[in-house]
Design a protein around this motif. Structure first.
Motif, mmCIF file in Angstrom:
data_model
loop_
_atom_site.group_PDB
_atom_site.id
_atom_site.type_symbol
_atom_site.label_atom_id
_atom_site.label_comp_id
_atom_site.label_asym_id
_atom_site.label_seq_id
_atom_site.Cartn_x
_atom_site.Cartn_y
_atom_site.Cartn_z
ATOM 1 N N GLN A 1 17.452 2.939 8.408
ATOM 2 C CA GLN A 1 16.346 2.712 9.353
ATOM 3 C C GLN A 1 15.797 4.045 9.859
ATOM 4 O O GLN A 1 16.367 5.104 9.579
ATOM 5 C CB GLN A 1 16.822 1.851 10.526
ATOM 6 N N ASP A 2 14.722 3.936 10.628
ATOM 7 C CA ASP A 2 14.024 5.159 11.028
ATOM 8 C C ASP A 2 13.612 5.130 12.508
ATOM 9 O O ASP A 2 12.515 5.595 12.848
ATOM 10 C CB ASP A 2 12.779 5.321 10.137
ATOM 11 N N GLU B 1 18.180 -3.204 22.870
ATOM 12 C CA GLU B 1 17.503 -1.951 23.234
ATOM 13 C C GLU B 1 16.427 -2.119 24.301
ATOM 14 O O GLU B 1 16.341 -1.352 25.234
ATOM 15 C CB GLU B 1 16.944 -1.244 21.988
ATOM 16 N N GLY C 1 25.620 3.904 10.996
ATOM 17 C CA GLY C 1 24.209 3.571 10.887
ATOM 18 C C GLY C 1 24.089 2.335 9.996
ATOM 19 O O GLY C 1 25.095 1.803 9.518
ATOM 20 N N GLU C 2 22.883 1.858 9.773
ATOM 21 C CA GLU C 2 22.745 0.726 8.838
ATOM 22 C C GLU C 2 22.893 1.290 7.434
ATOM 23 O O GLU C 2 21.962 1.880 6.888
ATOM 24 C CB GLU C 2 21.385 0.036 9.013
ATOM 25 N N CYS D 1 21.851 6.197 7.552
ATOM 26 C CA CYS D 1 21.141 5.028 8.064
ATOM 27 C C CYS D 1 19.876 4.787 7.262
ATOM 28 O O CYS D 1 19.158 5.732 6.918
ATOM 29 C CB CYS D 1 20.801 5.184 9.544
ATOM 30 N N TYR E 1 13.779 7.438 18.050
ATOM 31 C CA TYR E 1 14.567 8.213 19.015
ATOM 32 C C TYR E 1 15.890 8.726 18.447
ATOM 33 O O TYR E 1 16.539 9.561 19.055
ATOM 34 C CB TYR E 1 14.874 7.351 20.253
ATOM 35 N N CYS E 2 16.301 8.208 17.289
ATOM 36 C CA CYS E 2 17.701 8.349 16.883
ATOM 37 C C CYS E 2 17.928 9.492 15.897
ATOM 38 O O CYS E 2 17.230 9.612 14.888
ATOM 39 C CB CYS E 2 18.158 7.035 16.261
HETATM 40 S S1 SF4 Z 1 21.593 4.370 13.573
HETATM 41 FE FE1 SF4 Z 1 20.691 2.580 14.590
HETATM 42 S S2 SF4 Z 1 19.303 3.459 16.103
HETATM 43 FE FE2 SF4 Z 1 19.774 5.087 14.599
HETATM 44 S S3 SF4 Z 1 18.109 4.971 13.058
HETATM 45 FE FE3 SF4 Z 1 19.810 3.717 12.358
HETATM 46 S S4 SF4 Z 1 19.334 1.630 13.067
HETATM 47 FE FE4 SF4 Z 1 18.062 3.051 14.245
#
Ligand code: SF4
Length: 347
Positions: free
Chosen positions: A62-63, A159, A106-107, A60, A66-67
């Motif tokens: 993104q950051d 979310e 993930g992205e 992913c 929580y994930c």
């Molecule tokens: S999988 Fe989704 S929630 Fe998890 S870090 Fe990547 S974008 Fe965020």
């Protein structure tokens, strides 16, 4: 407020939703759940729709705080399935009599527009199945291409409807941008699913009420309400998990408000409570989303800790779910389980 009168109302306002979410008397909570079950039966019938998930990449960009898949989590072993591996697993799911395939990751921009289109097209050659994409925020032109390739649905959780709360756990993403994606996806003809997390730090009942009302405002085809569960090796690893009863109350109120939207009994709920799926199905849910990602990948899709059934053989999953669903007098659907909104527009 009189609970019996409230539950008879056709439309609930924000204050009434907050009141129902705040119920603490067990008898009153049961009345709420029973009413949600009744509304589910009227608008969705007794069939439970299975959606087979393939988590094909845990990379992913993104950051989200929580994930477990967040890019800063260097402890998570990463994987990517090849497009042909994904297609092969999808065909196995179809052979089990499941007619929605959820392609989730993930992205991960590693998979370009054409690769995803190839996967969608190849799966569609096999059978009349619905394909749901859950790939995060991607380019608007990509959404269009994938729709033309045969994708039917897009799942993208908002979310939380509270922009401040949203900003507290997203580094780069903004709530208004996410909502733009949801609007665009609806506009170009996807059946769109969204939803929230329950139990986010500093979240109020008013925030949850706004989540439900947002799903109504956007006329979503599916809305998922699952508990927050902390993931190891993330900044939120020591936060408290969401509450099971509040999650059930949220699902029940959402069913009463949203009426014919698909609502899943989430894996997150089943992770916090071993009877979570059944409880969810009795609280307004009509969808279950089993994970068919093969080993050794499935153990590594750690959005949160100790995901339910993660160590089970996916081959076992279909029959196990069928038994659970039939044990409460419901039956597994043999249709694609398209949006009730779409079906009512067609009639
Ligand atoms: S999988 Fe989704 S929630 Fe998890 S870090 Fe990547 S974008 Fe965020």
């Amino acid at each position: 407020m009189d609970i019996n009168e409230l539950l008879k109302k056709e439309n609930l306002n924000r204050d009434e939703i907050v009141y129902l979410l705040g119920l603490s008397d067990e008898k009153e909570i049961n009345l709420l759940l029973e009413r949600a079950d009744e509304v589910r039966r009227i608008y969705c019938g007794d069939e439970v729709h299975l959606r087979g998930i393939i988590d094909f990449s845990n990379y992913c960009e993104q950051d989200c705080l929580y994930c477990g898949l967040r890019k800063s989590n260097k402890k998570l072993p990463r994987y990517r399935m090849t497009p042909d591996e994904v297609v092969e697993v999808a065909h196995k799911i179809i052979n089990k009599g499941i007619f929605t395939i959820v392609l989730q990751s993930g992205e991960d921009g590693y998979y370009d527009t054409d690769q995803i289109a190839y996967i969608i097209y190849s799966i569609k050659q096999k059978a009349d199945v619905a394909i749901t994409l859950s790939l995060g925020e991607r380019d608007f032109e990509e959404y269009r291409t994938w729709k033309i390739a045969g994708a039917d649905r897009y799942l993208i959780k908002h979310e939380t409807a509270n922009p401040k709360l949203y900003a507290a756990f997203h580094e780069n993403q903004k709530l208004n941008e996410r909502l733009e994606h949801i609007r665009f996806l609806k506009e170009i003809g996807y059946q769109v699913g969204s939803g929230n997390m329950i139990g986010l730090p500093n979240q109020t009942l008013e925030d949850i009420a706004d989540d439900i009302l947002l799903c109504k405002e956007y006329d979503l085809d599916m809305a998922a309400f699952g508990p927050f569960i902390p993931a190891p090796d993330t900044p939120w690893e020591n936060k408290k998990a969401g509450d099971v009863v509040l999650t059930l109350k949220t699902m029940a109120v959402a069913r009463i408000v949203l009426k014919d939207a698909h609502i899943p009994a989430t894996t997150a709920l089943a992770t916090l409570d071993e009877d979570g799926r059944i409880k969810g199905l009795k609280a307004g849910a009509n969808v279950v989303m089993p994970d068919f990602t093969p080993s050794p990948y499935r153990e590594k899709y750690q959005i949160y800790a100790d995901r339910r059934c993660v160590n089970d053989n996916p081959d076992y999953c279909r029959s196990c779910l069928q038994l659970q669903i039939e044990s409460i007098g419901r039956k597994v659907s043999s249709s694609r389980g398209d949006s009730f909104k779409l079906l009512s527009h067609k009639n």
